[in-house]
Each structure stands twice: as structure tokens, then as C-alpha cells.
Design a protein around this motif. Structure first.
Motif, PDB file in Angstrom:
ATOM      1  N   GLY A  96      -9.059 -26.511 -17.743  1.00 38.03           N
ATOM      2  CA  GLY A  96      -9.508 -26.559 -16.351  1.00 38.03           C
ATOM      3  C   GLY A  96     -10.807 -25.774 -16.188  1.00 38.03           C
ATOM      4  N   ALA A  97     -10.853 -24.608 -16.829  1.00 35.95           N
ATOM      5  CA  ALA A  97     -12.056 -23.763 -16.730  1.00 35.95           C
ATOM      6  C   ALA A  97     -13.249 -24.464 -17.373  1.00 35.95           C
ATOM      7  N   ALA A  98     -13.003 -25.186 -18.475  1.00 36.63           N
ATOM      8  CA  ALA A  98     -14.101 -25.903 -19.145  1.00 36.63           C
ATOM      9  C   ALA A  98     -14.641 -27.008 -18.244  1.00 36.63           C
ATOM     10  N   ALA A  99     -13.749 -27.702 -17.527  1.00 36.19           N
ATOM     11  CA  ALA A  99     -14.209 -28.749 -16.606  1.00 36.19           C
ATOM     12  C   ALA A  99     -14.989 -28.123 -15.448  1.00 36.19           C
ATOM     13  N   LEU A 100     -14.518 -26.967 -15.011  1.00 36.04           N
ATOM     14  CA  LEU A 100     -15.181 -26.288 -13.884  1.00 36.04           C
ATOM     15  C   LEU A 100     -16.587 -25.814 -14.237  1.00 36.04           C
ATOM     16  N   TYR A 101     -16.765 -25.433 -15.505  1.00 38.17           N
ATOM     17  CA  TYR A 101     -18.010 -24.840 -15.986  1.00 38.17           C
ATOM     18  C   TYR A 101     -19.223 -25.761 -15.747  1.00 38.17           C
ATOM     19  N   GLY A 102     -18.992 -27.076 -15.720  1.00 38.63           N
ATOM     20  CA  GLY A 102     -20.098 -28.021 -15.563  1.00 38.63           C
ATOM     21  C   GLY A 102     -20.881 -27.795 -14.279  1.00 38.63           C
ATOM     22  N   THR A 103     -22.176 -28.094 -14.320  1.00 40.51           N
ATOM     23  CA  THR A 103     -23.040 -27.772 -13.168  1.00 40.51           C
ATOM     24  C   THR A 103     -22.794 -28.667 -11.952  1.00 40.51           C
ATOM     25  N   LEU A 104     -22.074 -29.784 -12.130  1.00 39.32           N
ATOM     26  CA  LEU A 104     -21.772 -30.604 -10.949  1.00 39.32           C
ATOM     27  C   LEU A 104     -20.538 -30.085 -10.235  1.00 39.32           C
ATOM     28  N   HIS A 105     -19.827 -29.163 -10.886  1.00 36.14           N
ATOM     29  CA  HIS A 105     -18.578 -28.625 -10.297  1.00 36.14           C
ATOM     30  C   HIS A 105     -18.785 -27.117 -10.093  1.00 36.14           C
ATOM     31  N   GLY A 106     -17.977 -26.276 -10.740  1.00 36.59           N
ATOM     32  CA  GLY A 106     -18.052 -24.831 -10.471  1.00 36.59           C
ATOM     33  C   GLY A 106     -19.285 -24.147 -11.042  1.00 36.59           C
ATOM     34  N   GLY A 107     -19.945 -24.811 -11.987  1.00 36.90           N
ATOM     35  CA  GLY A 107     -21.195 -24.244 -12.516  1.00 36.90           C
ATOM     36  C   GLY A 107     -22.358 -24.444 -11.553  1.00 36.90           C
TER      37      GLY A 107
END
Ligand code: CMC
Length: 395
Positions: free
Chosen positions: A225-236
Motif C-alpha cells: 500500500g505504501a509503495a502505491a502511495l509513494y507515486g507522485t499521482l497519489h501520496g507522493g
């Protein structure tokens, strides 16, 4: 012919029921377990919201005390994990460290691995709760270690106290001093955490459900979940917004940047949302938090650049036609920067509260009697039946 069912980005694919949060993007409504986000931000605390999201109802005072105590009892970093974290390069991105540490934590919990502990290892609510407390308890300790590692500072052990106070303590305490976090900043971060704690089948919550569908252990579900969040379109996006604002530099440069966005040479980070087609409430609340933080830390100049972007974009036909509005990330990075956090730490400050969502969705998914391994169909467009003719001399 399944081509007609192709749905990139899952705009029209519904993968299941949920009772965790309600989102109405046309009207800008967000409710956690039926409670409006506005009311929770005004009246609740992050830990109470965490309990609500995971267990469906607000806790009694006794339940809240027990929950907080269990979380604090699980906040220490195992020595081996501490050693692993100190081996990263000093300029390692803190999200890389956070994700690795969460995944690494799985190796300390063989009882959470269905391959070793049996397919029913999460059936017992007591055992499930233990993992929930472990993850919520250790997340601030891992995050603070990732923060201090950059400056080659010794990692602090947790101490008793509130969840957010303890996090500040682990970030900033130096031996021989009596560090006390500023109450206004503690309250500000607590409300920021409430706002970030849940958002339905977001990219990261969907990733967690996807992993859980394969019976992946909970620690690796959270790491995923954290890896998916890391992306700049999401939590990044909060880090990307800050870097964009620094690049723009001043209010005077905003119109030229907006022109580039309209020409598709740039993307306006902190704008647009798959769900919201109106000005949702979370960025509005973040703006009010910003002003409170500035009273303690001084006004952050990039806030004015972000306000200028908002002003111009909201009047521009490009954004009006596409129904693009500020999202939570437009102002959150600025708040964190004012508090003294570097840009690369901002996604960690998104992941810490959002892991409550991941745990709630993980648990809800496990309780779904209709759950199945997630396995989308594909439409194959590549070669078929090729003859193997060596193209080089493989030794
Ligand atoms: N800047 C410029 N144009 C945009 C933007 C933007 N930020 N967002 C969407 N558009 C345009 C897009 O180019 C497309 O235009 P056209 O019709 O000419 O092709 C149209 O608006 C529709 O966009 P989309 O990409 O189909 O929308 P989506 O729902 O697939 O994407 C999004 C949603 C959040 C990924 C996107 O708006 C985006 O990339 N925003 C910037 C990144 C960002 O701030 N992300 C944080 C989201 S909020 C926190 C969270 O929940 O994670």
C-alpha cells in the motif's frame, strides 16, 4: 470478445462493497463510517478516528485508552530492523526506507504468514488486533528513524504520551535535552492525520486489497500500500507539489507556469482528483491549519505561490472545462515545510495516517465471504507461435 470490457484506470469497474467511507465527488462529501470529515477534523483525534475506521464505531473512553496503550506497547523497533535501517545511504528517500522496514517487519512475525501459520491465521480477532497494534505502533518509530537517518542522528526510542507527541519526540529529541513539542503543531499534525486517514478504494487501498486477495501477510500488504502511495499521482503528490512550487519560485511566475500546463508541457500537481468534480473540503481545512502553523513557525512564502495558482486556475477555462480543483496535496506540503520537514519526508506524513485506511480495508476484505483472488482479464495483442531462431551465440 472481451475488448469491450477494457477499463483502463478502472473508471467503471466496481471491485466490491465497503462500509469504511462514503465519497460523493459531485457534492464533495466525505464521511468516515458515516461521520463527516469536517466534524471529525473539528472534534475528534487521530487515534479516535483510527479506532473508528478500523472497528466501525467510536470507542468508549475505556476502549480508547486500551487501544492507545496497545499501540504504545508495540512501538519499539527490533534491534535487527534498526540495524537494517541504519545501513541505508544517508540520502535514501525516506519512503524507500519506510516501505522496506514495513516489509522487513514481516520477517519478525512468522505467525502472520499464512504459509507458515496456516490459512486461518487471521480468523481470530485477537490475533488480527495484535498485528494492527504492531503496525500502528511501529509506524512513527520507523518514520522518525527514516527522518533522523538523513542527518546521521541516533534513532530515538519511543516514550509514553500521545501518538503525535511521541512522534515529534522521536523526530527531534537530542540526548541531554528536554524536548517538548509545541502544542499548536501537535494539534495541527493530528488534524492533518485525520484528513489523510481514509479515502475509499484509493490506489493504495485497492493495492492492499489486491495483495490481501492473494493471502499476502499483513505487513507486506501495508508495504505494498505504501509503495502505491509513494507515486507522485497519489501520496507522493505532496512532495511533487513542493518541488513544483520551489521551481515556480514566486507569484509572478505563476501565469507562465499555468500556460505550460495548458500546453501539456507540465502537470499542475495538487490539482485534479478522480473522485471530486467540485472543490472538496480537505484542502480548505488544510489552508486553515496552515495559518495556525504559520503563527508558530512563520509564514511560508510558497503558500502564497500555491494561493496564486489556485486563484488563476479556478478562473481558467482549461481547469473549469475539465472540472479540476485543488486537492489535499496543494497545501499540505507547504504546512509540512513550515513545520520544518524536508520535501521528501512529506509522502511519509501521508503514509502514516493512511495506513489506518489500509488496515481497515485489509480487515474488511478478510471478512468478505465473497472474496476471491484479484485477477483482471487481459486482451493479448502480442506475437503468437513464433519459431525460436537464435539471434546470438548464448554460451
Ligand atoms: N494538471 C493538468 N491537467 C490535468 C490535471 C493536472 N493536475 N489533472 C487532470 N488533468 C487533465 C488531463 O490532462 C485530462 O485532460 P484531457 O481531457 O485534455 O486529456 C483531463 O484533465 C482528465 O484527467 P485524467 O488524467 O483523465 O484524470 P484522472 O482521474 O485519471 O486523474 C489525477 C486524476 C489525480 C491522477 C490527476 O488529476 C493528476 O494527475 N493530478 C495531479 C497529481 C496530484 O495532485 N495527485 C494527488 C491526488 S489527491 C491525493 C490522493 O488521493 O492521492
Amino acid at each position: 470478445n472481451i475488448t469491450k470490457y477494457i477499463d483502463p484506470g478502472y473508471l467503471n469497474t466496481v471491485s466490491g462493497h465497503t462500509r469504511v467511507s462514503f465519497v460523493d465527488g459531485e457534492q464533495g462529501i466525505l464521511e468516515y463510517r458515516g461521520y463527516s470529515i469536517k466534524e471529525l477534523a473539528e472534534k475528534s483525534t487521530f487515534i479516535e478516528v483510527a479506532y473508528l475506521l478500523i472497528y466501525e464505531d467510536l470507542p468508549t473512553i475505556q476502549q480508547l485508552e486500551e487501544f492507545s496503550k496497545k499501540i504504545m506497547n508495540h512501538s519499539s523497533l527490533p534491534i535487527e530492523l534498526r540495524n537494517i535501517m541504519s545501513c541505508f545511504k544517508n540520502d535514501a528517500h525516506p519512503m524507500g526506507m519506510f516501505i522496506s522496514a514495513m516489509s522487513g517487519l514481516s520477517t519478525f512475525h512468522p505467525e502472520a504468514n499464512p504459509a507458515l501459520a496456516g490459512q486461518s491465521c487471521y480468523d481470530d480477532p485477537y490475533k488480527r488486533d495484535k498485528h494492527i497494534s504492531n503496525i500502528l505502533g511501529i509506524s512513527p518509530t520507523i518514520s522518525a528513524a527514516a527522518y533522523r537517518h538523513k542527518n546521521q542522528k541516533e534513532f530515538n526510542n519511543p516514550r509514553d504520551g500521545g501518538y503525535i507527541e511521541n512522534f515529534f519526540y522521536m523526530l527531534h529529541h537530542e540526548k541531554g535535552t528536554d524536548y517538548q513539542p509545541h502544542p499548536v503543531l501537535v494539534k495541527a499534525l493530528d488534524v492533518m492525520f485525520i484528513l489523510h486517514a481514509e479515502h475509499g478504494f484509493s490506489c493504495s487501498a485497492a493495492a492492499v486489497r489486491h495483495l490481501a486477495s492473494a493471502n499476502t501477510d499483513v505487513y507486506n500488504c501495508i508495504a505494498g500500500g505504501a509503495a502505491a502511495l509513494y507515486g507522485t499521482l497519489h501520496g507522493g503528490a505532496n512532495e511533487a507539489v513542493l518541488r513544483m512550487l520551489m521551481k515556480i519560485g514566486s507569484k509572478a511566475n505563476v501565469p507562465a507556469f499555468i500556460e505550460k500546463v495548458k500546453n501539456k508541457e507540465e502537470k499542475l500537481m495538487g490539482f485534479g482528483h478522480r473522485m471530486y468534480k467540485c472543490y472538496e473540503i480537505r484542502p480548505k481545512i488544510v489552508k486553515t491549519i496552515a495559518l495556525k502553523v504559520f503563527e508558530v513557525c512563520g509564514r511560508e512564502e510558497l503558500f502564497d505561490v500555491a494561493l496564486e495558482i489556485e486563484q488563476i486556475a479556478l478562473k481558467d477555462p482549461y481547469f473549469i472545462k475539465r472540472r479540476l480543483f485543488p486537492n489535499i496535496d496543494l497545501f499540505s506540503g507547504v504546512v509540512y515545510k513550515a513545520m520544518g520537514f524536508p520535501p521528501e519526508f512529506c509522502p511519509v506524513l501521508f503514509a502514516m495516517p493512511r495506513l489506518v485506511s489500509w488496515l481497515a480495508h485489509w480487515s474488511e476484505f478478510l471478512d468478505d465471504p465473497n472474496r476471491k483472488i484479484t485477477r483482471p482479464q487481459q486482451v493479448y495483442t502480442g506475437h503468437r507461435n513464433r519459431k525460436y531462431v537464435p539471434q546470438c551465440d548464448i554460451k
